[in-house]
Design an enzyme around this catalytic site. Structure first.
Site, PDB file in Angstrom:
ATOM      1  N   ASN A   1     -15.804  27.692 -23.574  1.00 60.85           N
ATOM      2  CA  ASN A   1     -16.479  26.547 -22.942  1.00 60.85           C
ATOM      3  C   ASN A   1     -16.340  26.575 -21.421  1.00 60.85           C
ATOM      4  O   ASN A   1     -15.267  26.870 -20.902  1.00 60.85           O
ATOM      5  CB  ASN A   1     -15.892  25.237 -23.469  1.00 60.85           C
TER       6      ASN A   1
ATOM      7  N   TYR B   1      -9.612  -6.543  12.720  1.00 62.67           N
ATOM      8  CA  TYR B   1      -8.912  -6.057  11.529  1.00 62.67           C
ATOM      9  C   TYR B   1      -8.879  -7.126  10.435  1.00 62.67           C
ATOM     10  O   TYR B   1      -8.646  -8.304  10.700  1.00 62.67           O
ATOM     11  CB  TYR B   1      -7.473  -5.633  11.866  1.00 62.67           C
TER      12      TYR B   1
ATOM     13  N   LYS C   1      -8.200   3.729   2.278  1.00 66.42           N
ATOM     14  CA  LYS C   1      -7.402   4.930   2.034  1.00 66.42           C
ATOM     15  C   LYS C   1      -7.607   5.568   0.678  1.00 66.42           C
ATOM     16  O   LYS C   1      -7.777   6.791   0.578  1.00 66.42           O
ATOM     17  CB  LYS C   1      -5.920   4.609   2.241  1.00 66.42           C
TER      18      LYS C   1
ATOM     19  N   LYS D   1     -15.393  29.359 -29.682  1.00 70.28           N
ATOM     20  CA  LYS D   1     -15.964  28.769 -28.469  1.00 70.28           C
ATOM     21  C   LYS D   1     -15.335  29.281 -27.181  1.00 70.28           C
ATOM     22  O   LYS D   1     -14.130  29.453 -27.089  1.00 70.28           O
ATOM     23  CB  LYS D   1     -15.798  27.234 -28.498  1.00 70.28           C
TER      24      LYS D   1
ATOM     25  N   GLN E   1      -7.496  -1.966   4.402  1.00 67.67           N
ATOM     26  CA  GLN E   1      -6.493  -1.172   3.687  1.00 67.67           C
ATOM     27  C   GLN E   1      -7.137  -0.401   2.528  1.00 67.67           C
ATOM     28  O   GLN E   1      -6.612   0.605   2.068  1.00 67.67           O
ATOM     29  CB  GLN E   1      -5.387  -2.098   3.176  1.00 67.67           C
TER      30      GLN E   1
ATOM     31  N   THR F   1     -39.191  25.721 -12.022  1.00 71.32           N
ATOM     32  CA  THR F   1     -39.436  24.346 -11.582  1.00 71.32           C
ATOM     33  C   THR F   1     -39.535  23.565 -12.886  1.00 71.32           C
ATOM     34  O   THR F   1     -40.025  24.089 -13.902  1.00 71.32           O
ATOM     35  CB  THR F   1     -40.745  24.200 -10.770  1.00 71.32           C
ATOM     36  N   HIS F   2     -39.045  22.346 -12.873  1.00 71.86           N
ATOM     37  CA  HIS F   2     -38.995  21.519 -14.099  1.00 71.86           C
ATOM     38  C   HIS F   2     -38.238  22.227 -15.224  1.00 71.86           C
ATOM     39  O   HIS F   2     -38.508  21.991 -16.398  1.00 71.86           O
ATOM     40  CB  HIS F   2     -40.394  21.151 -14.585  1.00 71.86           C
TER      41      HIS F   2
ATOM     42  N   GLU G   1     -18.411  22.335 -15.832  1.00 69.98           N
ATOM     43  CA  GLU G   1     -18.832  20.983 -16.212  1.00 69.98           C
ATOM     44  C   GLU G   1     -18.186  19.946 -15.298  1.00 69.98           C
ATOM     45  O   GLU G   1     -18.806  18.956 -14.902  1.00 69.98           O
ATOM     46  CB  GLU G   1     -18.445  20.702 -17.663  1.00 69.98           C
TER      47      GLU G   1
ATOM     48  N   ASN H   1      -2.191  -2.415  13.370  1.00 71.37           N
ATOM     49  CA  ASN H   1      -3.646  -2.240  13.290  1.00 71.37           C
ATOM     50  C   ASN H   1      -4.122  -0.968  14.007  1.00 71.37           C
ATOM     51  O   ASN H   1      -4.957  -0.227  13.479  1.00 71.37           O
ATOM     52  CB  ASN H   1      -4.367  -3.466  13.870  1.00 71.37           C
TER      53      ASN H   1
ATOM     54  N   SER I   1       0.817  -1.220   0.000  1.00 69.89           N
ATOM     55  CA  SER I   1       0.000   0.000   0.000  1.00 69.89           C
ATOM     56  C   SER I   1       0.848   1.266   0.000  1.00 69.89           C
ATOM     57  O   SER I   1       0.317   2.375   0.018  1.00 69.89           O
ATOM     58  CB  SER I   1      -0.935  -0.001   1.214  1.00 69.89           C
TER      59      SER I   1
ATOM     60  N   SER J   1     -12.096  25.690 -27.789  1.00 69.63           N
ATOM     61  CA  SER J   1     -12.141  24.443 -28.544  1.00 69.63           C
ATOM     62  C   SER J   1     -10.898  24.338 -29.414  1.00 69.63           C
ATOM     63  O   SER J   1     -10.362  25.351 -29.865  1.00 69.63           O
ATOM     64  CB  SER J   1     -13.391  24.438 -29.405  1.00 69.63           C
TER      65      SER J   1
HETATM   66  N1  ARG Z   1      -1.204  -1.168   5.292  1.00 67.26           N
HETATM   67  C1  ARG Z   1      -2.106  -1.701   6.273  1.00 67.26           C
HETATM   68  C2  ARG Z   1      -3.459  -1.010   6.139  1.00 67.26           C
HETATM   69  O1  ARG Z   1      -3.523  -0.036   5.534  1.00 67.26           O
HETATM   70  C3  ARG Z   1      -1.565  -1.510   7.637  1.00 67.26           C
HETATM   71  C4  ARG Z   1      -2.096  -2.448   8.657  1.00 67.26           C
HETATM   72  C5  ARG Z   1      -1.575  -3.816   8.424  1.00 67.26           C
HETATM   73  N2  ARG Z   1      -2.007  -4.704   9.435  1.00 67.26           N
HETATM   74  C6  ARG Z   1      -1.927  -6.027   9.310  1.00 67.26           C
HETATM   75  N3  ARG Z   1      -2.386  -6.764  10.283  1.00 67.26           N
HETATM   76  N4  ARG Z   1      -1.470  -6.587   8.210  1.00 67.26           N
HETATM   77  O2  ARG Z   1      -4.454  -1.471   6.650  1.00 67.26           O
END
Ligand code: ARG
Length: 484
Positions: free
Chosen positions: A303, A335, A343, A301, A340, A173-174, A308, A128, A41, A295
């Protein structure tokens, strides 16, 4: 296989198969390359490094205060963390292919710098509770940023509403002309939507106020740690009361995404109206050149690409919200690596939303309104129809009957190629006996578009006095002295 190196922010140059040095004693086979590519990650969580360092500093100080490590060890860990932070900030930090995520990368570097002592930082902590704490810190600052940007946008809307006071515009409206309103009233409608969005972010901010760190992997930790000390240092108001919940839950991210999705949906309506109003057909306003595109083939144009995109970004954020619901749905406690996946949904949503909020503010600040066109459109005699029906109702005619009589009048006028403004006493009298009596009043009303707007005196209505009150209320909300 050699670890190919990469520096902070850079993409991995190759995917190696070697396992990292951190606690990989349990597994004998090298990690499959495909697994690494799926699992790592770092590519997206590297941006959590400031929060990771911040939380690690608090953890190290607390460990020393509780006697889990000694003061000298604490000082060395803090010095090591500062060096790592400097390397990351200066983009000098050399990532390795074996760095699975930012937490492992920082710990690996700390051990390189401090030797075995670096490994003490992870005492009484798990990735975790570490990752969810980092994310909570990050999300808190994104809530604060959203609040700041929303306030800025609201301030621009309020300023434009104040400056355009008295300029009429057709209300729809509409997407059919309905009743005239003041442009200020229309602009303030967005102000209130964004004011409620701020409350949604305030809720998300409050929900991220419970410290997860100290939950360990899921069960708590086997050391007499002081979670309050960490909470105070990191600015959390409370402690997460249950270690399983602390590491397993991401509903604070859902809360942020919900606020972001609703805000983006509101922005999409603003964007859509700007596109429509800037069209040649409508021409109620023009965007500044700085917020317009042209354009590649049609030189005439201008734009509204930015407007948009305001319109189009919303479904992306809504999809992130929906996707995270999907990740959390039916997930067994506590967990799981599924988490993961929180994010990228958060980061992309927040990045997108912040761009859109900045753009919206600048477009609102820079748009120029064509007052003549707006007034002409708002004076469309058809918009007096409700006024005429109201006039009959005020004279005791049941509103339904009045509505029918005026409806007929409009249809007949249109059929004979006239507007409501061109009808005379005879047509009025034919439409309803009460209109025969009130024909002078009706004709005066039809000829005075200002009165159509000024009649809307109910609280929250578009009459000028009401809009003036609304401007004051909006200012008070912006100043924090009143609530939505
Ligand atoms: N990169 C992991 C995440 O975003 C970190 C936590 C990893 N924990 C584990 N038990 N493998 O969740």
């Amino acid at each position: 296989m050699d670890d190919a190196d990469r520096t902070a922010g850079g993409a991995p140059q190759s995917i190696g198969a070697q396992r990292g040095e951190l606690g990989e004693a349990r597994l004998s086979e090298p990690q499959a390359q495909g697994f690494r590519a799926l699992n790592d990650s770092l590519r997206f969580d590297a941006r959590l490094w400031p929060e990771d360092i911040q939380a690690s500093r608090a953890h190290a100080r607390m460990l020393a205060a509780c006697g889990v490590i000694d003061q000298r060890e604490r000082d060395q860990l803090l010095a090591g963390l500062s060096q790592v932070a400097e390397e990351l900030a200066a983009q000098r930090f050399v990532f390795r292919d074996s760095d699975e995520d930012i937490h492992m990368a920082i710990e690996r570097r700390l051990i390189e710098l401090l030797g075995a002592l670096g490994g003490k930082l992870h005492t009484a902590r798990s990735r975790n509770d570490q990752v969810v704490t980092d994310l909570a810190l990050h999300l808190r600052s994104r809530c604060e940023r959203a609040d700041e940007l929303l306030s800025g946008l609201m301030a621009s809307l309020l300023e434009r509403a104040r400056e355009q006071l008295g300029v009429p515009i057709p209300g729809y409206t509409h997407l059919q002309r309905a009743q005239p309103v003041y442009l200020s009233h229309h602009l303030l409608a967005y102000f209130w939507m964004f004011a409620r969005d701020r409350r949604r972010f305030a809720f998300a901010r409050a929900e991220v106020g419970r410290l997860p760190l100290g939950a360990g992997a899921l069960a708590g930790v086997g050391f007499a740690i002081d979670r309050w000390a960490v909470a105070h240092e990191l600015g959390f108001e409370r402690l997460a009361p249950n270690s399983i919940d602390a590491v397993a839950s991401r509903d604070f991210v859902l809360d942020y995404l919900n606020a972001a999705a609703t805000t983006a949906t509101h922005l999409s309506r603003l964007g859509a109206e700007l596109v429509l109003w800037c069209s040649e057909e409508v021409s109620f306003c023009a965007l500044p050149d700085a917020w317009s595109a042209t354009s590649s083939i049609m030189p005439q144009k201008k734009n509204p690409d930015a407007a948009e995109l305001l319109r189009a970004k919303a479904p992306r954020i809504v999809a992130h919200l929906s996707a995270l619901h999907g990740v959390l749905h039916a997930l067994p406690l506590a967990y799981n690596k599924d988490l993961q996946e929180d994010k990228e949904h958060l980061f992309d949503s927040a990045d997108t939303l912040e761009l859109a909020l900045v753009a919206a503010r600048q477009m609102v600040a820079g748009v120029s309104f064509d007052r003549e066109r707006l007034s002409a459109a708002a004076g469309d005699p058809a918009l007096a129809a409700t006024e005429l029906a109201d006039l009959l109702a005020r004279r005791g005619v049941p509103f339904r009957e009045a509505h029918q009589a005026v409806g007929r009048l409009v249809r007949e006028a249109l059929a004979s190629g006239h507007t409501l403004a061109q009808i005379g006493t005879a047509e009025l009298a034919a439409a309803h006996p009460a209109l025969a009596e009130a024909s002078a009043e009706a004709l005066a009303l039809l000829g005075d578009p200002q009165r159509w707007i000024e009649s809307k005196i109910s609280a929250g209505g578009t009459a000028r006095v009401r809009v003036a009150e609304q401007l004051e209320q909006a200012q008070a909300v912006l100043d924090g002295s009143d609530e939505v």
